[in-house]
Design a protein around this motif. Sequence first.
Motif: not given
Length: 252
Positions: A120-121, A144-149, A170-172
């Motif tokens: 996340s940095v 990051f694109e949101g939860v991977t569903v 990233r961010n995940h």
Amino acid sequence: MATALRNSTMTEAEWEARQQLAACYRVFDMLGWSEMIYNHITLKVPGEEGAFLINPFGLHFSEVKASNLVKIDIDGNKLDNSPYPVNRAGFVQHALFHRHLPDAHCIAHTHTTAGMAVASVEGGLRPTNFYACNFAGQIAYHDFEGVTVRDEEGERLLAHLGDKRVMLLRNHGILVMGRTVPEAFIKHWSLQRACEIQIATASMGEPITVPDEVVAVHQRDLHMAQVPGGPGAADFAAMVRLVDRTDKSWRE
């Protein structure tokens, strides 16, 4: 239940894979890498194209056993009579890599504090400590694109991964792949340590960056500091022995 499974049409190879994967879940938990009932480690079923094992959604890593792992196909359909559901966020991402990468037999994804923090940095993991130098030039990054569903994210995940088998989402969090369970374990352990030390170092001042030429020598010579038997084999076996001292139920 374990006896019923082993007396069914299950192959000995599948049972051994189940035990090894169940042990891996318990090792991850012992090392503090559990995240409630979330996150995943998956393993291809030997000799069965398009089939892999995943943790039952709703159970903690500490509750995973060889017998309650869920066998699913590449589309997330259950191939056994497991009463447990499968987390879509787990199989969508993992099935993608299992489908397209012949060497990705075991895949682990976690949300450890250190892994998520470094993911996340800006700059991600930097070559400022022994373990981080192991990964210099070998880590892929995916925004990051949101939860991977969503299936459509898969094309971008594969493109960003390229020929690498370690990724910081990233961010995940952390995503590692191995040709074996022990290889995936040692990659995750080393990356987790690299992230933990980077965070500790940053709290003390400006880190010392290792020069590229020294990183190259370090990576060249790493094999001379490893125990024979395959990447992570001795390390993983030692951790399984530690788990067995307190709980052997993963073997069931």
